[in-house]
Design a protein around this motif. Structure first.
Motif, PDB file in Angstrom:
ATOM      1  N   ASP A   4       0.520  -1.206   0.273  1.00 13.50           N
ATOM      2  CA  ASP A   4       0.107  -0.005  -0.098  1.00 13.50           C
ATOM      3  C   ASP A   4       0.772   1.002   0.398  1.00 13.50           C
ATOM      4  O   ASP A   4       0.677   2.067  -0.550  1.00 13.50           O
ATOM      5  N   ARG A  30       2.004   1.600  -6.474  1.00 14.66           N
ATOM      6  CA  ARG A  30       1.464   3.451  -6.306  1.00 14.66           C
ATOM      7  C   ARG A  30       2.359   4.633  -6.537  1.00 14.66           C
ATOM      8  O   ARG A  30       3.742   4.121  -5.614  1.00 14.66           O
ATOM      9  N   GLN A  48       2.265   6.371   4.859  1.00  9.50           N
ATOM     10  CA  GLN A  48       1.990   5.050   3.315  1.00  9.50           C
ATOM     11  C   GLN A  48       3.194   5.852   2.539  1.00  9.50           C
ATOM     12  O   GLN A  48       3.137   5.288   1.137  1.00  9.50           O
TER      13      GLN A  48
END
Length: 181
Positions: A4, A30, A48
């Motif tokens: 993530d 991502r 993150q």
């Protein structure tokens, strides 16, 4: 397998952001973007972020200032950083960057193949490190609190040393299983 955590690309030129995103898109991670050092710090502090691609010279907070700040905080000090510069080789910049613990200093324009290889390696290594740190925390918690319920299905326990275990009959000595003439 991507996690993530995102790769944050930071540059004050939108065309450079687009080019870097295009170069890294095939990796499947991502991607995030920021156009200033301040914006980058805010995103990293929210969590993150698994890797930073960071332009060195930006108006306001420079890339080096961002790295200096991140290295002072425990939760961000190990995030891998690749610094990008379009001003050519600079010995002082190189010395400063590596003294701050950056993973690499890359000259623009970047080679997409080389950048993907570096990013994949650094990102994956950082994710593995985080997973190992989590496992260590869990193991330490088990050692500190042995009364904590554990799953014994994977590791069957041995009988208590004082427990009586009935003797096994030796089929060979008793003649069981042998044909008698």
């Amino acid at each position: 397998m991507p996690s993530d955590a995102k790769i944050l690309i930071v540059d004050d030129h939108k065309d450079t952001l687009y080019a870097l995103e295009s170069a890294l898109a095939p990796l499947g991670y991502r991607l995030g973007r920021a156009t200033s050092g301040d914006e980058a710090l805010k995103q990293v502090l929210r969590g993150q972020v698994g890797l930073l691609l960071l332009d060195v010279r930006m108006p306001g907070v420079s890339g080096l200032d961002v790295v200096r700040y991140l290295r002072r905080l425990e939760q961000t000090q190990n995030i891998p950083v690749i610094l990008l510069t379009g001003f050519g080789p600079d010995q002082e910049l190189t010395a400063t960057a590596f003294a701050l613990g950056v993973a690499d200093l890359v000259l623009k324009p970047v080679d997409p193949w080389a950048l993907r290889t570096k990013v994949r390696y650094l990102y994956d290594a950082h994710q593995h490190r985080l997973a190992l740190e989590q496992e260590i925390r869990e193991l330490r918690a088990l050692v500190k609190d042995p009364a904590r319920p554990q799953d014994h299905t994977a590791h069957p326990s041995l009988p208590h040393p004082g427990a009586h275990v009935p003797p096994q009959r030796d089929a060979y000595r008793t003649g069981a299983g042998r044909d008698r003439p």
